[in-house]
Scaffold this motif. Structure first.
Motif, PDB file in Angstrom:
ATOM      1  N   GLU A   1       0.994  -1.097  -0.179  1.00 48.26           N
ATOM      2  CA  GLU A   1      -0.141  -0.125   0.051  1.00 48.26           C
ATOM      3  C   GLU A   1       1.043   1.338  -0.028  1.00 48.26           C
ATOM      4  O   GLU A   1       1.564   1.519   0.923  1.00 48.26           O
ATOM      5  N   PRO A   2       1.128   1.836  -1.199  1.00 54.31           N
ATOM      6  CA  PRO A   2       2.090   3.104  -1.246  1.00 54.31           C
ATOM      7  C   PRO A   2       1.643   4.199  -0.199  1.00 54.31           C
ATOM      8  O   PRO A   2       2.735   4.738   0.365  1.00 54.31           O
ATOM      9  N   ARG A   3       0.461   4.526   0.065  1.00 52.39           N
ATOM     10  CA  ARG A   3       0.313   5.754   1.167  1.00 52.39           C
ATOM     11  C   ARG A   3       0.928   5.369   2.356  1.00 52.39           C
ATOM     12  O   ARG A   3       1.368   6.099   3.070  1.00 52.39           O
ATOM     13  N   ARG A   4       0.747   4.041   2.735  1.00 49.19           N
ATOM     14  CA  ARG A   4       1.333   3.716   4.147  1.00 49.19           C
ATOM     15  C   ARG A   4       2.688   3.708   4.253  1.00 49.19           C
ATOM     16  O   ARG A   4       3.244   4.192   4.952  1.00 49.19           O
ATOM     17  N   LEU A   5       3.381   3.393   3.036  1.00 48.32           N
ATOM     18  CA  LEU A   5       4.693   3.257   2.755  1.00 48.32           C
ATOM     19  C   LEU A   5       5.403   4.602   2.889  1.00 48.32           C
ATOM     20  O   LEU A   5       6.317   4.734   3.637  1.00 48.32           O
ATOM     21  N   ILE A   6       4.712   5.798   2.328  1.00 45.66           N
ATOM     22  CA  ILE A   6       5.371   7.110   2.388  1.00 45.66           C
ATOM     23  C   ILE A   6       4.950   7.759   3.571  1.00 45.66           C
ATOM     24  O   ILE A   6       5.506   8.969   3.570  1.00 45.66           O
ATOM     25  N   THR A   7       3.706   7.553   4.072  1.00 44.06           N
ATOM     26  CA  THR A   7       3.195   8.592   4.797  1.00 44.06           C
ATOM     27  C   THR A   7       3.371   7.916   6.460  1.00 44.06           C
ATOM     28  O   THR A   7       3.300   8.580   7.287  1.00 44.06           O
TER      29      THR A   7
ATOM     30  N   ARG B   1      -3.796  20.644   4.057  1.00 46.24           N
ATOM     31  CA  ARG B   1      -3.170  20.003   3.144  1.00 46.24           C
ATOM     32  C   ARG B   1      -1.645  19.646   3.607  1.00 46.24           C
ATOM     33  O   ARG B   1      -1.180  20.109   4.680  1.00 46.24           O
ATOM     34  N   TYR B   2      -1.149  18.590   3.083  1.00 47.82           N
ATOM     35  CA  TYR B   2       0.067  18.135   3.466  1.00 47.82           C
ATOM     36  C   TYR B   2       1.221  18.225   2.580  1.00 47.82           C
ATOM     37  O   TYR B   2       1.005  18.188   1.237  1.00 47.82           O
ATOM     38  N   GLU B   3       2.449  18.205   3.150  1.00 46.30           N
ATOM     39  CA  GLU B   3       3.543  18.130   2.204  1.00 46.30           C
ATOM     40  C   GLU B   3       4.611  17.175   2.593  1.00 46.30           C
ATOM     41  O   GLU B   3       4.605  16.901   3.683  1.00 46.30           O
ATOM     42  N   PHE B   4       5.445  16.891   1.836  1.00 41.96           N
ATOM     43  CA  PHE B   4       6.744  15.983   2.302  1.00 41.96           C
ATOM     44  C   PHE B   4       7.944  17.075   2.477  1.00 41.96           C
ATOM     45  O   PHE B   4       8.275  17.554   1.358  1.00 41.96           O
ATOM     46  N   LEU B   5       9.192  16.563   3.211  1.00 39.53           N
ATOM     47  CA  LEU B   5      10.185  17.164   3.295  1.00 39.53           C
ATOM     48  C   LEU B   5      11.466  16.048   3.724  1.00 39.53           C
ATOM     49  O   LEU B   5      10.944  14.814   3.843  1.00 39.53           O
ATOM     50  N   TRP B   6      12.529  16.417   3.540  1.00 37.58           N
ATOM     51  CA  TRP B   6      13.472  15.194   3.885  1.00 37.58           C
ATOM     52  C   TRP B   6      13.483  15.280   5.445  1.00 37.58           C
ATOM     53  O   TRP B   6      13.410  16.161   6.160  1.00 37.58           O
ATOM     54  N   GLY B   7      13.525  13.883   5.808  1.00 41.47           N
ATOM     55  CA  GLY B   7      13.731  13.577   7.390  1.00 41.47           C
ATOM     56  C   GLY B   7      15.114  13.723   7.778  1.00 41.47           C
ATOM     57  O   GLY B   7      15.875  13.840   6.878  1.00 41.47           O
TER      58      GLY B   7
ATOM     59  N   VAL C   1       8.212   7.593   7.223  1.00 41.67           N
ATOM     60  CA  VAL C   1       8.412   8.757   8.070  1.00 41.67           C
ATOM     61  C   VAL C   1       8.600   8.232   9.636  1.00 41.67           C
ATOM     62  O   VAL C   1       9.642   8.770  10.197  1.00 41.67           O
ATOM     63  N   GLN C   2       8.239   7.034  10.243  1.00 41.32           N
ATOM     64  CA  GLN C   2       8.723   6.533  11.006  1.00 41.32           C
ATOM     65  C   GLN C   2      10.123   6.275  11.514  1.00 41.32           C
ATOM     66  O   GLN C   2      10.787   6.364  12.370  1.00 41.32           O
ATOM     67  N   LYS C   3      10.954   5.688  10.114  1.00 41.04           N
ATOM     68  CA  LYS C   3      12.013   5.690  10.011  1.00 41.04           C
ATOM     69  C   LYS C   3      12.708   7.003   9.718  1.00 41.04           C
ATOM     70  O   LYS C   3      14.218   7.001   9.554  1.00 41.04           O
ATOM     71  N   GLU C   4      12.146   8.119   9.905  1.00 36.97           N
ATOM     72  CA  GLU C   4      12.726   9.385   9.780  1.00 36.97           C
ATOM     73  C   GLU C   4      13.488   9.602   8.560  1.00 36.97           C
ATOM     74  O   GLU C   4      14.399  10.412   8.458  1.00 36.97           O
ATOM     75  N   TYR C   5      13.271   9.042   7.343  1.00 37.17           N
ATOM     76  CA  TYR C   5      13.760   9.231   6.120  1.00 37.17           C
ATOM     77  C   TYR C   5      12.757  10.285   5.192  1.00 37.17           C
ATOM     78  O   TYR C   5      13.256  11.164   4.408  1.00 37.17           O
TER      79      TYR C   5
END
Length: 320
Positions: free
Chosen positions: A240-246, A267-273, A250-254
């Protein structure tokens, strides 16, 4: 020529054109993978908007995921503290925008995406791949561009999924897909799921980097749709891609997944962990994404300069 003969000739030409378009549509529909299945959006964080597939259509580098010493990682523009503002972010985003927007309207890019999905289906079922089947997907209309479309699809299969297409029957033009472990060429049929996920991470970090060190959820899914990866649709390799990237990354801090500050609607956004900032250099990420687009890192001058500064800062920290 009498008028009625001209009319008949014109009608015949029209029928041929319609038949050609119909055949192309049928070939594209037949190529769509059946391994993906709907799944719930329960993995999305509370308040996260449900993403829908976009309408339009990483090479793994050795050592990219290897942990480095804590003092080796410089402050990262993708972290909460160093995220760029809208003015600074626009420089990187302007370089990435043409690639993503033009792809949605590019028929050859759409054909490459369909080929990627078809190849993934064949890999999942462990079925041989024939050149005739690939050419039918590209269709007669784009037959002269077949080598270019196939090359793009093969490159993306290797960069993102770690799968290399090898010829097993030269006379029959039959191919198979094998897992590529690393740049040294050690290949095998199966490998643990961490390998393709780390490749996908490199591509995601590249998308964030090219969008000014922050990418909205919509921008991420628009890019992933080019690879046949959609929110809410189970993927044969990534689950499930959504679980993988959100969640998982995220839990692994990447990755850092957060609500866009001061947005009227959630609204949501992604940054480098923080872990990505410490372990992965911007130059490595830029090399991956440049190759994805068939270019070289220096063809993105602003991003290339930023990657060079990142390298220099890392080198300075190692000397301390």
């Amino acid at each position: 020529m009498p008028r009625r003969h001209k009319s008949k000739s014109h009608a015949r030409r029209k029928r041929h054109e319609v038949q050609g378009d119909t055949q192309e549509a049928q070939a594209s529909a037949a190529a769509a993978p059946k391994e993906e299945c709907p799944s719930s959006h329960s993995s999305a964080p509370q308040g996260s908007p449900a993403s829908s597939p976009a309408a339009g259509d990483g090479q793994e580098l050795q050592g990219a995921m290897a942990p480095s010493s804590p003092d080796a990682g410089p402050s990262c523009a993708g972290s909460d503290e160093g995220a760029q503002g809208p003015e600074e972010a626009s420089a990187g985003a302007s370089q990435a925008a043409p690639s993503t927007q033009s792809t949605r309207k590019d028929p050859l890019a759409r054909k490459a995406r369909i080929l990627v999905e078809f190849l993934l289906e064949k890999y999942t079922k462990q079925e041989p791949i024939t050149q005739n089947a690939l050419m039918k997907i590209v269709s007669r209309k784009y037959r002269q561009h077949f080598p270019e479309v196939l090359s793009t699809a093969r490159e993306r299969m290797e960069l993102v999924f770690g799968l290399e297409m090898k010829e097993v029957d030269r006379r029959g033009n039959i191919y198979t897909l094998i897992r590529k472990l690393n740049l040294g060429g050690n290949d095998c049929r199966r490998d643990e799921g961490a390998l393709p996920k780390s490749r996908l991470l490199m591509v995601l970090l590249g998308v964030i980097f090219m969008n000014g060190n922050r990418a909205t959820e919509e921008e991420i899914w628009e890019f992933l749709s080019m690879l046949g990866i959609y929110a809410g649709r189970r993927h044969c390799i990534f689950g499930e891609p959504r679980r993988l990237i959100t969640k998982d990354l995220v839990q692994k801090e990447y990755l850092n997944y957060r609500q866009v500050p001061n947005s009227d609607l959630p609204r949501y956004e992604f940054l480098w962990g923080p872990r990505a900032c410490a372990e992965i250099s911007k130059m490595k990420v830029l090399e991956v994404l440049a190759k994805f687009h068939g270019r070289v890192p220096s063809s993105f001058p602003d991003l290339y300069d930023e990657a060079l500064r990142d390298q220099a800062e890392r080198a300075g920290r190692r000397r301390v």
